[in-house]
Enzyme design. Structure first.
Site, short mmCIF file in Angstrom:
data_model
loop_
_atom_site.label_atom_id
_atom_site.label_comp_id
_atom_site.label_asym_id
_atom_site.label_seq_id
_atom_site.Cartn_x
_atom_site.Cartn_y
_atom_site.Cartn_z
N CYS A 1 -1.89 9.38 2.33
CA CYS A 1 -1.51 8.74 1.07
C CYS A 1 -2.49 9.09 -0.05
CB CYS A 1 -1.43 7.24 1.25
SG CYS A 1 -2.93 6.52 1.95
N GLU B 1 5.29 12.79 -4.95
CA GLU B 1 4.50 12.84 -3.71
C GLU B 1 5.29 13.71 -2.72
OE1 GLU B 1 4.38 9.38 -1.12
OE2 GLU B 1 2.22 9.67 -0.86
N GLU C 1 0.90 -1.17 0.00
CA GLU C 1 0.00 0.00 0.00
C GLU C 1 0.93 1.21 0.00
OE1 GLU C 1 -3.39 -0.44 0.42
OE2 GLU C 1 -3.37 -2.55 0.98
#
Ligand code: NAD
Length: 488
Positions: free
Chosen positions: A291, A392, A257
């Site tokens: 996230c 990110e 994940e």
């Protein structure tokens, strides 16, 4: 107003939890935990090294047969009892969550309820796991599958939302009959340790849930341990690569994940003010350290200026500050290192003209100067190929870019290596369905930002990973079918 002192009285025993025993004499060194809101040292956290990972995996291995053969109704009831205990200790867990990573109380106060929902949802699966009868040909036979747990699962989680992360991973893994070695991040180990204690109080047999905070070396020792039957990792891509390399040595399966660069796609027919309000959550929620936060805003050129104006005006009014203050919406980022890294990205973007800085872009001073607070930051007209649009950032930074056509919106949305979430804002159902199909993401949310729900599958595509948490898929993540064929 100065930031309220860290509620250190809430900190639980920080010794690693192996079976039913605690020890602070560990081989992985010590982490000095710092409260992100004021830089105050709060606790020394003993870190698990190879020796503690070995002991924890052995404890989980010893408990494995008993747990996998425990009837589903008992596994269900234990998960329900744990949910009850989380509810009873909600106030303490909210305080701990705030303390460990600076998450504002207003946000943290929703976490126990969400953790409870994950526990209860998955408890409901524990007594329904079985298998299916399968037709065979050309030879007729009785063929059926048995859904079996892997055995010992290593669960490695990050620091950004440990209470919910633990519930999200542990609940399906335990419901499925696996035993666990949980390795929380050294940056935020408190709620995970407390949940481990609560699992014992709930009546889970010792060894079913072991909690060993650790740094990278401890994590690597856990992944490499021959007694681990599956690794489930939540974290960043660079760490995932190392974990996969270690897992490859033993050919052990890994669920991933990972991070994202999710986009809000605001079409010309959308309720623009509502869409802009929702897009703000990309920077506000967990100070941009989530996230699935929508950290890119792609808006149709007919509404783009209004979106950027609304976002900027509203973000300027967001209460940033003391996490303990009920009015605070946005807190600090997790550490001095994170603060420096994020501001480095912002400085580069400004210097290189990757976009036009329209708000924020600096560290906050005054009463907040000892903490790691960054003003909500918005860049407009961001170059889609730039670092701002591609990487990110994991901090409170939004990158806005206009588009003219649906095709262009999709090209932009799909134009990174990630594929975690996508947010679509439109009043046209046809657009909603078309775009949902075409966007490269594990989850699509249309006209809303509901968060990660217990009953729906959540996970990524591309470099956002391949694991799924939530829903039946989340339970299947921790099961594998065995096929039985019997000649008739
Ligand atoms: P990270 O990858 O640095 O660390 C995650 C965990 O891995 C920590 O517990 C860390 O100690 C451990 N670790 C580090 N090196 C290791 C190694 N070599 N072997 C084994 N374990 C090791 O990530 P982070 O900074 O803690 O978290 C931020 C990242 O997590 C972001 O990319 C974010 O998007 C991602 N994330 C993803 C989800 C999701 O559900 N997809 C949820 C939360 C966070």
């Amino acid at each position: 107003m100065p930031v309220t002192a860290a509620p250190t009285e809430l900190i639980p025993d920080t010794g690693v939890l192996i079976g039913a025993s605690r020890t602070s004499a560990t081989s992985g060194g010590v982490h000095r935990h710092v409260y992100a809101a004021n830089g105050q040292s709060t606790a020394e956290v003993p870190l698990g090294g190879a020796a503690e990972m070995d002991a924890a995996v052995r404890a989980a291995g010893a408990a494995s047969d008993g747990w996998r053969n425990t009837p589903g109704n008992i596994r269900r009831d234990l998960l329900l009892r744990l949910a009850e205990l989380v509810e009873q200790h909600a106030t303490e867990l909210i305080g701990l969550q705030t303390l460990e990573n600076g998450c504002p109380r207003q946000f943290a106060s929703k976490m126990p309820e969400l953790a409870v929902d994950h526990l209860r949802y998955n408890a409901g699966w524990a007594d329904k796991i079985g298998g299916e009868v399968v037709p065979t040909w050309p030879v007729r036979a009785l063929d059926y599958t048995l859904d079996e747990p892997y055995g010992v699962v290593a669960v490695i989680i990050p620091w950004n939302g440990p209470l919910v992360s633990v519930a999200q991973m542990l609940a399906p893994a335990l419901a499925a009959g696996n035993t666990i070695v949980l390795k929380p991040s050294e940056l935020a180990p408190f709620t995970a340790l407390r949940l481990g204690e609560l699992a014992l109080t709930a009546g889970f047999p010792p060894g079913v849930v072991n909690v060993v905070p650790g740094a990278a070396a401890g994590g690597a020792a856990l992944v490499r341990h021959p007694g681990v039957d599956k690794v489930h990792f939540t974290g960043g891509g660079p760490t995932a690569r190392k974990i996969l390399a270690d897992a490859a040595e033993r050919l052990v399966p890994v669920g991933l994940e990972l991070g994202g660069k999710s986009a809000h796609m605001i079409f010309g027919d959308a309720d623009v003010r509502m869409a802009a309000r929702m897009a703000m959550s990309g920077v506000i929620a967990l100070s941009g350290q989530g996230c699935a936060n929508g950290t890119r805003v792609l808006a149709h050129s007919s509404v783009y200026d209004e979106v950027v104006r609304t976002l900027t005006a509203r973000l300027a009014r967001v209460p940033v500050g003391d996490p303990a203050d009920e009015r605070t919406l946005m807190g600090p980022v997790v550490s001095a290192g994170a603060c420096e890294r994020i501001l480095g990205v912002v400085d580069r973007a400004r210097d290189e003209g990757q976009g036009r800085l329209v708000s924020g872009g600096e560290r906050l001073g005054g009463d907040l100067g000892d903490g790691y607070f960054i003003a909500p930051t918005v860049f407009a007209d961001v170059d889609p190929a730039s670092e701002l649009a591609q990487e990110e950032i994991f901090g409170p930074v939004l990158a806005c870019t206009p588009f003219d056509t649906e095709q262009e919106a999709l090209q932009l949305a799909n134009g990174t290596r990630y594929g975690l979430g996508a947010y679509v804002h439109t009043t046209d159902l046809r657009t909603a369905h078309r775009v949902s199909r075409a966007v490269a993401a594990g989850s699509v949310w249309v006209n809303g930002v509901p968060g990660v729900l217990p009953s729906t599958p959540f996970g990524g595509v591309r470099q956002s990973g391949w694991g799924r948490i939530g829903g039946e898929a989340g339970v299947r993540e921790f099961l594998r079918p065995k096929n039985v064929w019997i000649a008739t």
